[in-house]
Write a protein that holds these residues in place. Structure first.
Motif, PDB file in Angstrom:
ATOM      1  N   SER A 161     -30.448  -0.353  18.012  1.00 34.79           N
ATOM      2  CA  SER A 161     -30.273   0.022  19.415  1.00 34.79           C
ATOM      3  C   SER A 161     -28.986   0.779  19.689  1.00 34.79           C
ATOM      4  N   SER A 162     -28.034   0.776  18.752  1.00 30.74           N
ATOM      5  CA  SER A 162     -26.733   1.396  19.009  1.00 30.74           C
ATOM      6  C   SER A 162     -26.538   2.720  18.286  1.00 30.74           C
ATOM      7  N   MET A 163     -27.573   3.235  17.628  1.00 28.97           N
ATOM      8  CA  MET A 163     -27.404   4.465  16.853  1.00 28.97           C
ATOM      9  C   MET A 163     -26.907   5.622  17.707  1.00 28.97           C
ATOM     10  N   ALA A 164     -27.587   5.858  18.816  1.00 35.77           N
ATOM     11  CA  ALA A 164     -27.213   6.992  19.668  1.00 35.77           C
ATOM     12  C   ALA A 164     -25.817   6.806  20.252  1.00 35.77           C
ATOM     13  N   TYR A 165     -25.529   5.609  20.742  1.00 37.59           N
ATOM     14  CA  TYR A 165     -24.209   5.341  21.323  1.00 37.59           C
ATOM     15  C   TYR A 165     -23.119   5.494  20.273  1.00 37.59           C
ATOM     16  N   SER A 166     -23.327   4.971  19.072  1.00 40.35           N
ATOM     17  CA  SER A 166     -22.318   5.060  18.024  1.00 40.35           C
ATOM     18  C   SER A 166     -22.073   6.502  17.614  1.00 40.35           C
ATOM     19  N   PHE A 167     -23.142   7.285  17.486  1.00 46.60           N
ATOM     20  CA  PHE A 167     -22.972   8.680  17.085  1.00 46.60           C
ATOM     21  C   PHE A 167     -22.232   9.482  18.152  1.00 46.60           C
ATOM     22  N   ALA A 168     -22.529   9.178  19.425  1.00 50.65           N
ATOM     23  CA  ALA A 168     -21.864   9.912  20.505  1.00 50.65           C
ATOM     24  C   ALA A 168     -20.396   9.555  20.629  1.00 50.65           C
ATOM     25  N   SER A 169     -20.038   8.302  20.326  1.00 52.80           N
ATOM     26  CA  SER A 169     -18.656   7.862  20.524  1.00 52.80           C
ATOM     27  C   SER A 169     -17.787   8.015  19.289  1.00 52.80           C
ATOM     28  N   SER A 170     -18.389   8.027  18.091  1.00 49.57           N
ATOM     29  CA  SER A 170     -17.572   8.073  16.872  1.00 49.57           C
ATOM     30  C   SER A 170     -18.147   8.968  15.781  1.00 49.57           C
ATOM     31  N   SER A 171     -19.202   9.717  16.073  1.00 48.03           N
ATOM     32  CA  SER A 171     -19.844  10.621  15.110  1.00 48.03           C
ATOM     33  C   SER A 171     -20.388   9.884  13.894  1.00 48.03           C
ATOM     34  N   SER A 172     -20.691   8.607  14.046  1.00 46.59           N
ATOM     35  CA  SER A 172     -21.284   7.825  12.962  1.00 46.59           C
ATOM     36  C   SER A 172     -22.269   6.838  13.561  1.00 46.59           C
ATOM     37  N   VAL A 173     -23.487   6.819  13.037  1.00 49.75           N
ATOM     38  CA  VAL A 173     -24.491   5.909  13.560  1.00 49.75           C
ATOM     39  C   VAL A 173     -24.216   4.468  13.138  1.00 49.75           C
ATOM     40  N   TRP A 174     -23.275   4.265  12.200  1.00 50.45           N
ATOM     41  CA  TRP A 174     -23.021   2.933  11.659  1.00 50.45           C
ATOM     42  C   TRP A 174     -21.882   2.198  12.348  1.00 50.45           C
ATOM     43  N   ALA A 175     -21.127   2.862  13.214  1.00 53.50           N
ATOM     44  CA  ALA A 175     -19.884   2.279  13.731  1.00 53.50           C
ATOM     45  C   ALA A 175     -20.125   0.943  14.430  1.00 53.50           C
ATOM     46  N   GLN A 176     -21.025   0.907  15.412  1.00 50.52           N
ATOM     47  CA  GLN A 176     -21.275  -0.322  16.157  1.00 50.52           C
ATOM     48  C   GLN A 176     -21.908  -1.388  15.260  1.00 50.52           C
ATOM     49  N   ALA A 177     -22.789  -0.978  14.376  1.00 51.99           N
ATOM     50  CA  ALA A 177     -23.448  -1.941  13.503  1.00 51.99           C
ATOM     51  C   ALA A 177     -22.447  -2.579  12.537  1.00 51.99           C
ATOM     52  N   ILE A 178     -21.537  -1.796  11.995  1.00 55.35           N
ATOM     53  CA  ILE A 178     -20.523  -2.354  11.087  1.00 55.35           C
ATOM     54  C   ILE A 178     -19.627  -3.329  11.835  1.00 55.35           C
ATOM     55  N   LEU A 223     -39.696  -0.455  13.972  1.00 54.35           N
ATOM     56  CA  LEU A 223     -38.259  -0.724  13.921  1.00 54.35           C
ATOM     57  C   LEU A 223     -37.476   0.578  13.783  1.00 54.35           C
ATOM     58  N   GLY A 224     -36.528   0.777  14.679  1.00 58.52           N
ATOM     59  CA  GLY A 224     -35.708   1.982  14.682  1.00 58.52           C
ATOM     60  C   GLY A 224     -36.304   3.141  15.440  1.00 58.52           C
ATOM     61  N   GLN A 225     -37.516   2.995  16.002  1.00 58.74           N
ATOM     62  CA  GLN A 225     -38.216   4.109  16.641  1.00 58.74           C
ATOM     63  C   GLN A 225     -38.138   4.074  18.164  1.00 58.74           C
ATOM     64  N   SER A 226     -37.257   3.279  18.725  1.00 54.73           N
ATOM     65  CA  SER A 226     -37.141   3.209  20.176  1.00 54.73           C
ATOM     66  C   SER A 226     -36.710   4.554  20.761  1.00 54.73           C
ATOM     67  N   ARG A 227     -37.333   4.923  21.862  1.00 55.26           N
ATOM     68  CA  ARG A 227     -36.921   6.128  22.588  1.00 55.26           C
ATOM     69  C   ARG A 227     -35.937   5.806  23.707  1.00 55.26           C
ATOM     70  N   ALA A 228     -35.991   4.578  24.206  1.00 57.17           N
ATOM     71  CA  ALA A 228     -35.123   4.213  25.322  1.00 57.17           C
ATOM     72  C   ALA A 228     -33.655   4.214  24.931  1.00 57.17           C
ATOM     73  N   LYS A 229     -33.348   3.945  23.659  1.00 60.06           N
ATOM     74  CA  LYS A 229     -31.944   3.862  23.246  1.00 60.06           C
ATOM     75  C   LYS A 229     -31.249   5.216  23.247  1.00 60.06           C
ATOM     76  N   TRP A 230     -32.004   6.296  23.351  1.00 58.58           N
ATOM     77  CA  TRP A 230     -31.405   7.630  23.400  1.00 58.58           C
ATOM     78  C   TRP A 230     -30.967   7.944  24.828  1.00 58.58           C
ATOM     79  N   PHE A 231     -30.122   7.065  25.358  1.00 59.83           N
ATOM     80  CA  PHE A 231     -29.451   7.222  26.655  1.00 59.83           C
ATOM     81  C   PHE A 231     -30.413   7.173  27.849  1.00 59.83           C
ATOM     82  N   TYR A 232     -31.631   6.673  27.634  1.00 68.06           N
ATOM     83  CA  TYR A 232     -32.514   6.411  28.768  1.00 68.06           C
ATOM     84  C   TYR A 232     -32.230   5.031  29.367  1.00 68.06           C
ATOM     85  N   LEU A 233     -31.987   4.060  28.512  1.00 67.54           N
ATOM     86  CA  LEU A 233     -31.773   2.682  28.952  1.00 67.54           C
ATOM     87  C   LEU A 233     -30.294   2.337  28.840  1.00 67.54           C
TER      88      LEU A 233
END
Length: 453
Positions: free
Chosen positions: A20-37, A243-253
């Motif tokens: 759920s944090s891929m889009a947010y992490s990439f936008a804030s730190s240019s890495s999809v792993w930041a929030q997950a790590i 799993l991983g295919q949510s569209r809402a996490k791309w800044f819709y929700l």
């Protein structure tokens, strides 16, 4: 079972935060792993806290309860000073920044009030709660102060969650239902004032009433988040989009990784995924309350019940407002939502609950006669002790005639099949002294510290 449920929830939480944090992490730190790590590190820290609590006797927490509550109140006051932060970001001054880490004192205070409340309300006369020496009046006074301090932070959702824990402690301690009813009336009156006062909190009530009838008037304004949550759940249907295919996490929700992560779970895993989460929290409630019923004394019973009720009620409040059954309060989904302080403290609290379960009289007897589970041996969690063993009197009978009855039973039925073998003789003809083992069947005094209901 408590450990298993908690570990499954924590593992599922790490996976869903990553998704759920891929889009947010990439936008804030240019890495999809930041929030997950970050979440993985905090969950690892929470598991460490859980391990420490499993090695800690509940009686030691009882002795430290006043210190724990004092630290919690100090942190609640400190967060209201310029040291606190969060007012500009999320509208509530609820965090203390400690270098690279941030601490939310209200999360710690919710566990502290459970420990301290169980300590001072155990074995008190619930029919006379107004007496100052009875524990109820000081508990209510301190709890009211804590709720007020959390309210001053602007975090009304956490204030409600804290008050729910306080209410459950009072119920489990045997307080009159008339007192609880009066408190509920006061809470309803406070909600009515919030509804009439206007502002974004009042708007949440308007959105809630609209959601009950499936009619959102302002889907691009005040109802945007709730409406997007409904769309996410609808997209998931029975089996989910994957799993991983949510569209809402791309800044819709908004807050897809935090408050509305259950909507992402419903979208990606479908109805079965949401039902799995609800079932896991239901199992946690069952085994937590079962632990409370079988606890060694009333302190441990109140502690287990309060911790269970606190976590499970928070979970179902979060799920309920995502489903539109309650107004949005901003309460996270424990062990699943992204959040450092919440993960560490919640997992530590579940360690306390599991420790109470390990110290049930039947569990102590079983581990001392059959051996510890593989989990305890692997992680170096010692064998729990009965109260008499801690005081050095493990083998002493509870009543004068008890030893005679036990001897007579042994002569009649022979050696129990669960008895450990006798120690091997040592050179010289003497035997090593056998360690005193605890047998719950011979201990009739462990219930003396429990209030008979």
């Amino acid at each position: 079972m408590i450990r298993t449920v908690v570990l499954v929830l924590a593992g599922l939480g790490v996976v869903m935060v990553l998704s759920s944090s891929m889009a947010y992490s990439f936008a804030s730190s240019s890495s999809v792993w930041a929030q997950a790590i970050r979440q993985t590190v905090m969950v690892a820290g929470g598991l460490g806290a859980m391990w420490v609590m499993l090695k800690t006797s509940p009686d030691r927490l009882r002795r430290l309860s006043h210190v724990i509550m004092g630290v919690a109140i100090f942190l609640l006051v400190l967060v209201l000073t310029p040291a606190g932060t969060g007012r500009e970001e999320v509208g509530s001054q609820s965090w203390l920044v400690l270098g690279p880490l941030s601490l939310q004192p209200s999360e710690f205070a919710r566990v502290a009030i459970a420990i301290w409340g169980a300590a001072i309300l155990a074995n008190k006369d619930h029919t006379r709660p107004s007496r100052l020496d009875n524990g109820f009046a000081p508990f209510v006074a301190v709890a009211t102060v804590c709720v007020g301090l959390i309210g001053l932070q602007g975090d009304y959702g956490m204030a409600v969650s804290f008050a729910i824990v306080v209410g459950f402690i009072l119920i489990f301690a045997g307080i009159s239902w008339r007192v609880i009813a009066a408190a509920c009336v006061a809470a309803a009156f406070g909600m009515l004032l919030i509804f009439l006062s206007g502002g974004y909190r009042s708007n949440r009530f308007h959105v809630y009433f609209d959601a009950l009838f499936g009619n959102f008037d302002d889907t691009r304004g005040i109802a945007f988040q709730s409406h997007q949550g409904f769309l996410s759940l609808a997209d998931g249907s029975f089996f989910g989009v994957g799993l991983g295919q949510s569209r809402a996490k791309w800044f819709y929700l908004p807050e897809a990784r935090n408050d509305f992560i259950f909507a992402v779970i419903g979208e990606e895993l479908g109805l079965w995924g949401g039902a799995l989460v609800i079932a896991l929290f239901g199992l946690l409630a069952f085994f937590g309350l079962r632990t409370a019923r079988r606890a060694r004394n009333q302190f441990q019973a109140l502690l287990a019940a309060a911790l269970t009720a606190g976590v499970v009620s928070q979970a179902f409040i979060n799920i309920a407002y995502v489903l539109g059954l309650l107004p949005v309060t901003g309460i996270q989904l424990p062990m699943l939502s992204a959040g450092g302080t919440s993960a560490v403290i919640t997992l530590g609290a579940m360690g306390i609950l599991a420790s109470v379960a390990r110290h049930e009289p039947d569990a102590v007897s079983a581990m001392q006669n059959y051996g510890r589970p593989a989990f305890d041996c692997l992680f170096g969690i010692g064998e729990p002790k009965a109260p008499r063993q801690v005081r050095g009197r493990a083998a002493a009978p509870e009543h004068p005639g008890q030893q005679g009855r036990a001897t007579g039973r042994g002569q009649r039925f022979g050696t129990p099949v669960t008895a450990r073998p006798a120690p091997a003789p040592v050179p010289g003809g003497s035997r090593r002294p056998a360690p005193a083992r605890y047998d719950v069947g011979r201990d009739r005094g462990w219930r003396s510290d429990r209030r008979v209901s």
